[in-house]
Motif scaffolding. Structure first.
Motif, PDB file in Angstrom:
ATOM      1  N   ASN A 168       0.822  -1.216   0.000  1.00 27.92           N
ATOM      2  CA  ASN A 168       0.000   0.000   0.000  1.00 27.92           C
ATOM      3  C   ASN A 168       0.854   1.263   0.000  1.00 27.92           C
ATOM      4  OD1 ASN A 168      -2.380  -1.424  -0.004  1.00 27.92           O
ATOM      5  ND2 ASN A 168      -2.684  -1.303   2.205  1.00 27.92           N
ATOM      6  N   LEU A 169       2.030   1.193   0.609  1.00 28.29           N
ATOM      7  CA  LEU A 169       2.886   2.379   0.664  1.00 28.29           C
ATOM      8  C   LEU A 169       3.362   2.759  -0.736  1.00 28.29           C
ATOM      9  CD1 LEU A 169       5.107   1.656   3.808  1.00 28.29           C
ATOM     10  CD2 LEU A 169       2.979   2.941   3.678  1.00 28.29           C
ATOM     11  N   LEU A 170       3.737   1.754  -1.509  1.00 28.04           N
ATOM     12  CA  LEU A 170       4.197   2.023  -2.873  1.00 28.04           C
ATOM     13  C   LEU A 170       3.069   2.589  -3.732  1.00 28.04           C
ATOM     14  CD1 LEU A 170       6.357   1.884  -5.082  1.00 28.04           C
ATOM     15  CD2 LEU A 170       5.701  -0.508  -5.461  1.00 28.04           C
ATOM     16  N   SER A 171       1.878   2.024  -3.610  1.00 24.23           N
ATOM     17  CA  SER A 171       0.773   2.467  -4.459  1.00 24.23           C
ATOM     18  C   SER A 171       0.160   3.770  -3.986  1.00 24.23           C
ATOM     19  CB  SER A 171      -0.306   1.377  -4.529  1.00 24.23           C
ATOM     20  OG  SER A 171      -0.831   1.093  -3.242  1.00 24.23           O
ATOM     21  N   ALA A 172      -0.010   3.942  -2.663  1.00 19.93           N
ATOM     22  CA  ALA A 172      -0.727   5.110  -2.144  1.00 19.93           C
ATOM     23  C   ALA A 172       0.174   6.307  -1.898  1.00 19.93           C
ATOM     24  CB  ALA A 172      -1.455   4.740  -0.851  1.00 19.93           C
ATOM     25  N   LEU A 173       1.375   6.068  -1.361  1.00 25.09           N
ATOM     26  CA  LEU A 173       2.264   7.183  -1.046  1.00 25.09           C
ATOM     27  C   LEU A 173       3.136   7.566  -2.232  1.00 25.09           C
ATOM     28  CD1 LEU A 173       3.526   6.368   2.572  1.00 25.09           C
ATOM     29  CD2 LEU A 173       1.425   7.504   1.849  1.00 25.09           C
ATOM     30  N   LEU A 174       3.632   6.575  -2.957  1.00 21.93           N
ATOM     31  CA  LEU A 174       4.583   6.834  -4.046  1.00 21.93           C
ATOM     32  C   LEU A 174       3.940   6.745  -5.429  1.00 21.93           C
ATOM     33  CD1 LEU A 174       7.651   4.834  -2.686  1.00 21.93           C
ATOM     34  CD2 LEU A 174       7.351   7.309  -2.704  1.00 21.93           C
ATOM     35  N   LEU A 175       2.682   6.319  -5.489  1.00 27.97           N
ATOM     36  CA  LEU A 175       1.986   6.152  -6.767  1.00 27.97           C
ATOM     37  C   LEU A 175       2.799   5.288  -7.729  1.00 27.97           C
ATOM     38  CD1 LEU A 175       0.581   9.785  -7.298  1.00 27.97           C
ATOM     39  CD2 LEU A 175      -0.508   7.828  -6.183  1.00 27.97           C
ATOM     40  N   GLY A 176       3.476   4.290  -7.161  1.00 28.37           N
ATOM     41  CA  GLY A 176       4.238   3.336  -7.952  1.00 28.37           C
ATOM     42  C   GLY A 176       5.620   3.787  -8.366  1.00 28.37           C
ATOM     43  N   ASN A 177       6.028   4.982  -7.980  1.00 28.61           N
ATOM     44  CA  ASN A 177       7.330   5.526  -8.385  1.00 28.61           C
ATOM     45  C   ASN A 177       8.419   5.072  -7.414  1.00 28.61           C
ATOM     46  OD1 ASN A 177       9.523   7.019  -9.231  1.00 28.61           O
ATOM     47  ND2 ASN A 177       8.464   8.977  -9.240  1.00 28.61           N
ATOM     48  N   THR A 178       9.407   4.358  -7.905  1.00 29.96           N
ATOM     49  CA  THR A 178      10.482   3.838  -7.043  1.00 29.96           C
ATOM     50  C   THR A 178      11.783   4.630  -7.160  1.00 29.96           C
ATOM     51  OG1 THR A 178      11.118   2.254  -8.762  1.00 29.96           O
ATOM     52  CG2 THR A 178       9.543   1.496  -7.089  1.00 29.96           C
ATOM     53  N   THR A 179      11.719   5.822  -7.704  1.00 31.96           N
ATOM     54  CA  THR A 179      12.929   6.637  -7.897  1.00 31.96           C
ATOM     55  C   THR A 179      13.533   7.069  -6.568  1.00 31.96           C
ATOM     56  OG1 THR A 179      12.051   7.483  -9.977  1.00 31.96           O
ATOM     57  CG2 THR A 179      13.859   8.720  -8.976  1.00 31.96           C
ATOM     58  N   GLY A 180      14.866   6.953  -6.437  1.00 31.96           N
ATOM     59  CA  GLY A 180      15.581   7.433  -5.260  1.00 31.96           C
ATOM     60  C   GLY A 180      16.209   8.789  -5.525  1.00 31.96           C
ATOM     61  N   LEU A 181      17.173   9.166  -4.700  1.00 34.70           N
ATOM     62  CA  LEU A 181      17.832  10.466  -4.841  1.00 34.70           C
ATOM     63  C   LEU A 181      18.896  10.481  -5.939  1.00 34.70           C
ATOM     64  CD1 LEU A 181      18.341  11.533  -1.101  1.00 34.70           C
ATOM     65  CD2 LEU A 181      16.521  12.223  -2.679  1.00 34.70           C
ATOM     66  N   SER A 182      19.290   9.308  -6.419  1.00 37.83           N
ATOM     67  CA  SER A 182      20.270   9.182  -7.511  1.00 37.83           C
ATOM     68  C   SER A 182      21.598   9.865  -7.179  1.00 37.83           C
ATOM     69  CB  SER A 182      19.692   9.748  -8.820  1.00 37.83           C
ATOM     70  OG  SER A 182      18.551   9.020  -9.222  1.00 37.83           O
ATOM     71  N   LEU A 183      22.068   9.657  -5.963  1.00 41.46           N
ATOM     72  CA  LEU A 183      23.355  10.231  -5.562  1.00 41.46           C
ATOM     73  C   LEU A 183      24.526   9.454  -6.142  1.00 41.46           C
ATOM     74  CD1 LEU A 183      22.580  10.889  -1.780  1.00 41.46           C
ATOM     75  CD2 LEU A 183      22.467  12.524  -3.674  1.00 41.46           C
ATOM     76  N   VAL A 184      24.270   8.238  -6.644  1.00 41.46           N
ATOM     77  CA  VAL A 184      25.346   7.389  -7.159  1.00 41.46           C
ATOM     78  C   VAL A 184      25.086   7.022  -8.616  1.00 41.46           C
ATOM     79  CG1 VAL A 184      26.060   6.493  -4.931  1.00 41.46           C
ATOM     80  CG2 VAL A 184      24.195   5.362  -6.133  1.00 41.46           C
ATOM     81  N   GLY A 185      24.515   7.940  -9.369  1.00 36.19           N
ATOM     82  CA  GLY A 185      24.271   7.702 -10.786  1.00 36.19           C
ATOM     83  C   GLY A 185      23.172   6.683 -11.012  1.00 36.19           C
ATOM     84  N   ARG A 186      23.269   5.933 -12.114  1.00 35.88           N
ATOM     85  CA  ARG A 186      22.265   4.936 -12.477  1.00 35.88           C
ATOM     86  C   ARG A 186      22.558   3.626 -11.770  1.00 35.88           C
ATOM     87  NH1 ARG A 186      17.604   5.684 -13.912  1.00 35.88           N
ATOM     88  NH2 ARG A 186      17.575   3.748 -15.106  1.00 35.88           N
ATOM     89  N   CYS A 187      22.550   3.683 -10.453  1.00 40.59           N
ATOM     90  CA  CYS A 187      22.891   2.522  -9.631  1.00 40.59           C
ATOM     91  C   CYS A 187      21.877   2.383  -8.501  1.00 40.59           C
ATOM     92  CB  CYS A 187      24.296   2.682  -9.063  1.00 40.59           C
ATOM     93  SG  CYS A 187      24.816   1.341  -7.967  1.00 40.59           S
ATOM     94  N   ALA A 188      21.334   1.179  -8.361  1.00 41.72           N
ATOM     95  CA  ALA A 188      20.435   0.873  -7.247  1.00 41.72           C
ATOM     96  C   ALA A 188      21.169  -0.004  -6.245  1.00 41.72           C
ATOM     97  CB  ALA A 188      19.180   0.155  -7.746  1.00 41.72           C
ATOM     98  N   VAL A 189      20.837   0.138  -4.980  1.00 40.20           N
ATOM     99  CA  VAL A 189      21.482  -0.640  -3.921  1.00 40.20           C
ATOM    100  C   VAL A 189      20.505  -1.689  -3.392  1.00 40.20           C
ATOM    101  CG1 VAL A 189      22.407  -0.553  -1.575  1.00 40.20           C
ATOM    102  CG2 VAL A 189      23.067   1.192  -3.245  1.00 40.20           C
ATOM    103  N   ARG A 190      20.969  -2.931  -3.331  1.00 38.56           N
ATOM    104  CA  ARG A 190      20.229  -3.981  -2.636  1.00 38.56           C
ATOM    105  C   ARG A 190      21.049  -4.352  -1.400  1.00 38.56           C
ATOM    106  NH1 ARG A 190      16.038  -6.113  -0.266  1.00 38.56           N
ATOM    107  NH2 ARG A 190      17.202  -7.345   1.239  1.00 38.56           N
ATOM    108  N   PRO A 191      20.667  -3.807  -0.203  1.00 32.28           N
ATOM    109  CA  PRO A 191      21.421  -4.113   1.020  1.00 32.28           C
ATOM    110  C   PRO A 191      21.065  -5.499   1.557  1.00 32.28           C
ATOM    111  CG  PRO A 191      19.550  -2.710   1.536  1.00 32.28           C
ATOM    112  CD  PRO A 191      19.534  -2.906   0.038  1.00 32.28           C
ATOM    113  N   HIS A 192      21.849  -5.967   2.530  1.00 22.25           N
ATOM    114  CA  HIS A 192      21.623  -7.287   3.156  1.00 22.25           C
ATOM    115  C   HIS A 192      21.544  -8.374   2.081  1.00 22.25           C
ATOM    116  CE1 HIS A 192      20.579  -4.705   6.519  1.00 22.25           C
ATOM    117  NE2 HIS A 192      19.523  -4.241   5.874  1.00 22.25           N
TER     118      HIS A 192
END
Length: 299
Positions: A230-254
């Motif tokens: 619900n958070l992704l759909s209601a708060l973010l409207l499906g948008n998963t964009t981050g701050l992009s401080l490290v270019g076109r790179c996503a982090v998967r922690p753990h």
């Protein structure tokens, strides 16, 4: 002395030499953003053992302004599990282990400080609901999130002044969807976030993200299955964009092997590089160059 010699060297050469000095950073001032913890029940519920977890924080130790009574109706109703790690502790890889002085640490929750009670209640309702909100509720929530209430302006000015006074901003672990909402959608926080990114890019501020904080600092936060959808759909409207401080790179922690295929597929679909970071590792970026460092990497 070793410390005086280090002061004349740039950080890149110190890292290359494997320099270690436990009190090297004790003069730095750190601002900890605790927004990723906002939806954790153990952050608010003093009846839980984890409220006082060793090496953890709660709404009292971080000086939150939200009343516990606002959150109490949602106790036991699917708030986030686990407790919130104290980023500046000497435990759990905290900054205290490298000499950060607790007296020079400031805590802030942007949503806690700037959001009205109605919006806070709606966010907790979305978090604890098993059903997505209807269109009317969604519209009301989005309208509330995108307003800049006059009563928030003094607190925003206070937050901006605090941001100018620190050397490091540390974003804790917790809920990446919620902190992305705060950083990218929640209108009262936008001047703060814009200045945060500006200072990071001009080199006057260090960004340190832990778990969810690392994800939101990257290009995309989508590589998680833990938050309520619900958070992704209601708060973010499906948008998963981050701050992009490290270019076109996503982090998967753990990172664990179970995330290998999903991370590779996600990277191809989104046209991004996925940094798969296991516990004990980190993504270090300086001068447009990033590399994985930590206990298991070759650094």
């Amino acid at each position: 002395s070793k410390k005086a010699s280090a002061a004349k060297s740039d950080m890149r050469s110190l890292v290359a030499k494997g320099f270690h000095e436990p009190r090297l950073y004790n003069g730095l001032t750190v601002l900890v953003l605790n927004d990723p913890c906002f939806l954790k029940e153990a952050f608010w519920n003093a009846a839980l053992d984890d409220f006082n977890a060793k090496g953890g924080v709660n709404f009292l130790t971080t000086n939150m302004t939200t009343s516990e009574s606002t959150v109490r109706p949602f106790f036991g109703k699917a708030l986030d599990e686990s407790w919130c790690v104290n980023t500046t502790s000497t435990l759990w890889g905290g900054l205290g282990a490298v000499g950060i002085d607790e007296a020079r640490v400031r805590h802030l929750g942007l949503f806690d400080l700037l959001a009205g009670e109605d919006l806070k209640r709606m966010v907790f309702e979305v978090q604890t609901s098993t059903q997505p909100p209807d269109r009317a509720y969604l519209q009301k929530l989005q309208q509330a999130a995108r307003k800049m209430p006059q009563e928030s302006i003094p607190a925003l000015r206070q937050s901006l002044a605090l941001l100018e006074s620190v050397d490091v901003v540390a974003v804790t672990g917790g809920n990446p969807d919620f902190v992305s909402f705060v950083f990218n959608v929640f209108a009262p926080a936008q001047p703060f976030v814009e200045r945060l990114v500006s200072r990071i890019r001009d080199g006057s501020l260090v960004y340190l993200g832990r778990s969810a904080g690392a994800m939101v600092g990257s290009a995309d936060i989508g590589l998680t299955s833990e938050p309520n959808p619900n958070l992704l759909s209601a708060l973010l409207l499906g948008n998963t964009t981050g701050l992009s401080l490290v270019g076109r790179c996503a982090v998967r922690p753990h990172f664990k092997s179970s995330w290998d295929v999903p991370s590779s597929v996600y990277g191809l679909l989104k046209n991004i590089t996925v940094a798969m970071i296991p516990n004990g590792e980190g993504l270090q970026c300086m001068n447009a160059t990033c590399k994985i460092v930590g206990s298991m990497s070759k650094q």
